[in-house]
Write a protein that holds these residues in place. Structure first.
Motif, PDB file in Angstrom:
ATOM      1  N   VAL A   1     -29.438  39.425 -60.116  1.00 19.77           N
ATOM      2  CA  VAL A   1     -30.168  39.375 -58.847  1.00 19.77           C
ATOM      3  C   VAL A   1     -29.206  39.388 -57.654  1.00 19.77           C
ATOM      4  N   LEU A   2     -28.128  38.624 -57.746  1.00 19.08           N
ATOM      5  CA  LEU A   2     -27.183  38.553 -56.629  1.00 19.08           C
ATOM      6  C   LEU A   2     -26.525  39.902 -56.383  1.00 19.08           C
ATOM      7  N   GLU A   3     -26.168  40.597 -57.445  1.00 20.52           N
ATOM      8  CA  GLU A   3     -25.530  41.898 -57.293  1.00 20.52           C
ATOM      9  C   GLU A   3     -26.503  42.916 -56.718  1.00 20.52           C
ATOM     10  N   TYR A   4     -27.758  42.853 -57.146  1.00 17.42           N
ATOM     11  CA  TYR A   4     -28.768  43.785 -56.635  1.00 17.42           C
ATOM     12  C   TYR A   4     -28.959  43.615 -55.127  1.00 17.42           C
ATOM     13  N   PHE A   5     -29.149  42.369 -54.683  1.00 17.29           N
ATOM     14  CA  PHE A   5     -29.420  42.157 -53.262  1.00 17.29           C
ATOM     15  C   PHE A   5     -28.162  42.278 -52.404  1.00 17.29           C
ATOM     16  N   LEU A   6     -26.993  42.028 -52.979  1.00 23.60           N
ATOM     17  CA  LEU A   6     -25.743  42.315 -52.272  1.00 23.60           C
ATOM     18  C   LEU A   6     -25.595  43.816 -52.059  1.00 23.60           C
TER      19      LEU A   6
ATOM     20  N   GLN B   1     -28.875  42.727 -48.487  1.00 24.99           N
ATOM     21  CA  GLN B   1     -29.901  41.757 -48.103  1.00 24.99           C
ATOM     22  C   GLN B   1     -29.402  40.308 -48.164  1.00 24.99           C
ATOM     23  N   ILE B   2     -28.268  40.110 -48.834  1.00 23.84           N
ATOM     24  CA  ILE B   2     -27.597  38.807 -48.821  1.00 23.84           C
ATOM     25  C   ILE B   2     -26.120  39.063 -48.544  1.00 23.84           C
ATOM     26  N   SER B   3     -25.395  37.995 -48.233  1.00 22.76           N
ATOM     27  CA  SER B   3     -24.005  38.187 -47.809  1.00 22.76           C
ATOM     28  C   SER B   3     -22.972  37.684 -48.813  1.00 22.76           C
ATOM     29  N   SER B   4     -23.421  36.975 -49.856  1.00 19.95           N
ATOM     30  CA  SER B   4     -22.450  36.459 -50.831  1.00 19.95           C
ATOM     31  C   SER B   4     -23.138  36.207 -52.176  1.00 19.95           C
ATOM     32  N   GLU B   5     -22.328  36.024 -53.212  1.00 15.31           N
ATOM     33  CA  GLU B   5     -22.874  35.728 -54.548  1.00 15.31           C
ATOM     34  C   GLU B   5     -23.229  34.247 -54.616  1.00 15.31           C
ATOM     35  N   ASP B   6     -24.343  33.920 -54.001  1.00 13.77           N
ATOM     36  CA  ASP B   6     -24.781  32.528 -53.894  1.00 13.77           C
ATOM     37  C   ASP B   6     -26.284  32.499 -54.147  1.00 13.77           C
ATOM     38  N   GLY B   7     -26.679  31.848 -55.241  1.00 16.90           N
ATOM     39  CA  GLY B   7     -28.094  31.812 -55.605  1.00 16.90           C
ATOM     40  C   GLY B   7     -28.985  31.193 -54.550  1.00 16.90           C
ATOM     41  N   ALA B   8     -28.428  30.332 -53.694  1.00 20.49           N
ATOM     42  CA  ALA B   8     -29.219  29.699 -52.643  1.00 20.49           C
ATOM     43  C   ALA B   8     -29.620  30.689 -51.554  1.00 20.49           C
ATOM     44  N   GLU B   9     -28.968  31.852 -51.508  1.00 20.32           N
ATOM     45  CA  GLU B   9     -29.335  32.864 -50.512  1.00 20.32           C
ATOM     46  C   GLU B   9     -30.618  33.605 -50.884  1.00 20.32           C
ATOM     47  N   ILE B  10     -30.986  33.559 -52.156  1.00 19.24           N
ATOM     48  CA  ILE B  10     -32.185  34.283 -52.590  1.00 19.24           C
ATOM     49  C   ILE B  10     -33.429  33.529 -52.147  1.00 19.24           C
ATOM     50  N   ARG B  11     -34.316  34.235 -51.446  1.00 12.35           N
ATOM     51  CA  ARG B  11     -35.559  33.639 -50.961  1.00 12.35           C
ATOM     52  C   ARG B  11     -36.716  34.052 -51.869  1.00 12.35           C
ATOM     53  N   TRP B  12     -37.629  33.116 -52.064  1.00 16.69           N
ATOM     54  CA  TRP B  12     -38.727  33.304 -53.004  1.00 16.69           C
ATOM     55  C   TRP B  12     -40.075  33.247 -52.300  1.00 16.69           C
ATOM     56  N   TYR B  13     -41.020  34.004 -52.834  1.00 15.77           N
ATOM     57  CA  TYR B  13     -42.430  33.812 -52.475  1.00 15.77           C
ATOM     58  C   TYR B  13     -43.130  33.436 -53.773  1.00 15.77           C
ATOM     59  N   HIS B  14     -43.710  32.241 -53.797  1.00 14.82           N
ATOM     60  CA  HIS B  14     -44.247  31.668 -55.028  1.00 14.82           C
ATOM     61  C   HIS B  14     -45.754  31.894 -55.121  1.00 14.82           C
ATOM     62  N   ALA B  15     -46.237  32.199 -56.315  1.00 12.08           N
ATOM     63  CA  ALA B  15     -47.675  32.336 -56.599  1.00 12.08           C
ATOM     64  C   ALA B  15     -48.340  33.396 -55.720  1.00 12.08           C
ATOM     65  N   ALA B  16     -47.747  34.581 -55.686  1.00 10.89           N
ATOM     66  CA  ALA B  16     -48.331  35.711 -54.942  1.00 10.89           C
ATOM     67  C   ALA B  16     -49.362  36.392 -55.841  1.00 10.89           C
TER      68      ALA B  16
END
Length: 277
Positions: A16-21, A25-40
């Motif tokens: 996921v980090l490599e895809y969004f990098l 859409q993200i600036s570093s290999e940090d899982g906390a940068e990934i934003r979620w939308y839950h129960a869509a």
């Protein structure tokens, strides 16, 4: 070690980090940068999710009625049994975006029919796809588990190249001491996952992680393919300090945070990550 071995570019097992990098859409290999939308699940929630800053959209798949495998998969979280959205309709909408997806299966009944639908859009989903089920009983877990072998075998027979999200059923009780994930629980999970070659993320409940750090660190060290996804129950009592403790003790490339407000905002601000509302 690098997580780049997880999957080729554009595949369902791409990290996921490599895809969004790669997509800036993200600036570093940090899982906390990934934003979620839950129960869509419902159409209005899907529209909101697609218009949001979320990277990953999570939704729940069930077969309505008696749970037989002959029904059409729909998007709902038990105890709901009806929805204005089928999985087919859901996929057609989400395909128009570049967001990653996580589908959560509460029973085996929906799995094979869902894989058939995913197969039809396979070529249009060049992004991370996570398929989730709770396959083992966990701390205070009272929910029904999804049988591990048939779930994994069915998914793999359609898609050998996918990201698994394999968890434990859990409960949390405000009035008593809540035990964490035991050695037996993590060793059983490792036994199941050691034979897989796909990336696996383990969804773990935020309020139970701090007391299970030794066990979960041991589990993550077993393979570069493993990660944690921290999630929260809406009535769980845990603190931003608990999340910061996790942050300090685990590799930040191996932990994702699908957490509710207000802790999500407080946590992101505490670690210096900009919050997108």
């Amino acid at each position: 070690c690098s997580l780049s071995l997880d999957g080729p570019v554009g595949s369902w097992s791409e990290n996921v980090l490599e895809y969004f990098l790669r997509n800036h859409q993200i600036s570093s290999e940090d899982g906390a940068e990934i934003r979620w939308y839950h129960a869509a699940n419902h159409k209005a929630q899907v529209a909101e999710a697609l218009g949001s800053a979320a990277h990953m959209i999570e939704a729940d798949v069930i077969v309505p009625g008696d749970g037989s495998a002959h029904g059409l998969p729909i998007m709902a979280h038990p105890p709901e049994t009806h929805s204005d959205n089928t999985l087919q309709e859901w996929l057609m909408e989400v395909m128009k975006s570049n967001k990653g997806i996580k589908l959560d299966f509460k029973s085996l009944a929906a799995v094979e029919a869902s894989m058939s639908l995913l197969e039809k859009v396979n070529g249009h989903l060049q992004r991370p796809v996570w398929l989730n089920a709770d396959i083992l009983p966990g701390p205070n877990g009272s929910g029904k588990v999804v049988a591990a072998k048939p779930f994994i075998d069915t998914v793999t027979s359609f898609f050998p190249d996918v990201t698994f999200s394999l968890g434990w059923t859990t409960g949390w009780h405000p009035e008593k001491v809540n035990e964490g994930y035991s050695w037996t629980m993590v060793k059983e999970m490792e036994y199941i996952c050691s034979g897989l070659h796909q990336p696996v993320t383990f969804p773990v409940r935020a309020a139970l992680v701090r007391q299970s750090c030794s066990q979960l660190l041991w589990l993550l060290k077993k393979s570069h393919r493993y990660s944690l996804t921290i999630w929260t129950g809406k009535d769980d009592n845990y603190s931003t300090e608990d999340l910061l403790y996790i942050r300090d003790n685990f590799n930040k490339r191996q932990v994702f945070y699908d957490i509710l407000e207000p802790q999500n905002c407080e946590f992101k601000q505490a670690i210096g990550i900009k919050v997108h509302l």
